[in-house]
Scaffold this motif. Sequence first.
Motif, PDB file in Angstrom:
ATOM      1  N   PHE A 144       8.799  24.883  39.509  1.00  0.00           N
ATOM      2  CA  PHE A 144       9.263  23.543  39.874  1.00  0.00           C
ATOM      3  C   PHE A 144       8.296  22.476  39.370  1.00  0.00           C
ATOM      4  N   GLN A 145       7.006  22.677  39.584  1.00  0.00           N
ATOM      5  CA  GLN A 145       6.029  21.670  39.182  1.00  0.00           C
ATOM      6  C   GLN A 145       5.890  21.584  37.668  1.00  0.00           C
ATOM      7  N   LEU A 146       5.969  22.704  36.988  1.00  0.00           N
ATOM      8  CA  LEU A 146       5.903  22.655  35.528  1.00  0.00           C
ATOM      9  C   LEU A 146       7.095  21.898  34.948  1.00  0.00           C
ATOM     10  N   HIS A 147       8.269  22.072  35.570  1.00  0.00           N
ATOM     11  CA  HIS A 147       9.449  21.381  35.067  1.00  0.00           C
ATOM     12  C   HIS A 147       9.446  19.907  35.464  1.00  0.00           C
ATOM     13  N   ARG A 148       9.223  19.613  36.729  1.00  0.00           N
ATOM     14  CA  ARG A 148       9.312  18.240  37.211  1.00  0.00           C
ATOM     15  C   ARG A 148       8.076  17.420  36.872  1.00  0.00           C
ATOM     16  N   ASP A 149       6.890  17.967  37.112  1.00  0.00           N
ATOM     17  CA  ASP A 149       5.656  17.207  36.882  1.00  0.00           C
ATOM     18  C   ASP A 149       5.150  17.353  35.456  1.00  0.00           C
ATOM     19  N   GLY A 150       5.301  18.553  34.902  1.00  0.00           N
ATOM     20  CA  GLY A 150       4.807  18.803  33.548  1.00  0.00           C
ATOM     21  C   GLY A 150       5.826  18.486  32.468  1.00  0.00           C
ATOM     22  N   SER A 151       7.060  18.184  32.867  1.00  0.00           N
ATOM     23  CA  SER A 151       8.142  17.856  31.929  1.00  0.00           C
ATOM     24  C   SER A 151       8.361  18.949  30.881  1.00  0.00           C
ATOM     25  N   LEU A 152       8.194  20.203  31.280  1.00  0.00           N
ATOM     26  CA  LEU A 152       8.421  21.316  30.368  1.00  0.00           C
ATOM     27  C   LEU A 152       9.869  21.772  30.464  1.00  0.00           C
ATOM     28  N   THR A 153      10.396  22.262  29.356  1.00  0.00           N
ATOM     29  CA  THR A 153      11.744  22.813  29.358  1.00  0.00           C
ATOM     30  C   THR A 153      11.727  24.197  30.002  1.00  0.00           C
ATOM     31  N   TYR A 154      12.899  24.688  30.339  1.00  0.00           N
ATOM     32  CA  TYR A 154      12.986  26.026  30.913  1.00  0.00           C
ATOM     33  C   TYR A 154      12.418  27.070  29.949  1.00  0.00           C
ATOM     34  N   GLU A 155      12.697  26.906  28.661  1.00  0.00           N
ATOM     35  CA  GLU A 155      12.210  27.858  27.660  1.00  0.00           C
ATOM     36  C   GLU A 155      10.681  27.841  27.593  1.00  0.00           C
ATOM     37  N   ILE A 157       8.608  26.951  29.992  1.00  0.00           N
ATOM     38  CA  ILE A 157       8.095  27.540  31.234  1.00  0.00           C
ATOM     39  C   ILE A 157       8.192  29.060  31.162  1.00  0.00           C
ATOM     40  N   ALA A 158       9.319  29.559  30.666  1.00  0.00           N
ATOM     41  CA  ALA A 158       9.499  31.011  30.548  1.00  0.00           C
ATOM     42  C   ALA A 158       8.423  31.602  29.650  1.00  0.00           C
TER      43      ALA A 158
END
Length: 189
Positions: A144-155, A157-158
Amino acid sequence: MMFAPSSSDKQYLEALALGHEAAFDALFTRYYAALLRYAQSLLRYPTDAAEDVVAETFCAIWTNRSHLMVQGSLAAYLHAAVKHRCYDRLRQQRRSVVEADDDLPLTQSEAAYLQPDEVLGYQELNAHVLHLIERLPERTRQVFQLHRDGSLTYEEIATMLTISVNSVKTHMFRALRFLKGALFTAGVK
């Protein structure tokens, strides 16, 4: 001491442990471009942050050269080191954003339109949401934090967490469902 381009990573590491700068230079030349691309995929903006991460990784390799223990592939070792440094960098960025939120991130013109009770309500809601995020399971909170705060895509993050994209989607679904449910229960709409 000169090294042939066909020298193995093991030969480079043995020479590096003895302090041969040529071995370090050869490893740097061999892996820098790939590690930079990898870091840039994890740290999209700013691009100089990716260069800093890769440089820090190579500095650590040189500093710890005498007792460096690489099990398996050197390429995998270096990519893991860069991944962890990128993750640390994202965590530091998130902390600075949270600290900025504590100081009320509204500009002067935006704050002029808010009443004191609205400002207080915003601060309380923000604190409540941060508390709820901390209650998420470890991996779900990371995603959640990587996506919302870090603005990373799902790919991205994976790749960073070495999980599947579907796992990332599942963690995000669970996090959002929990947060929405907890906010609804608290009467926040």
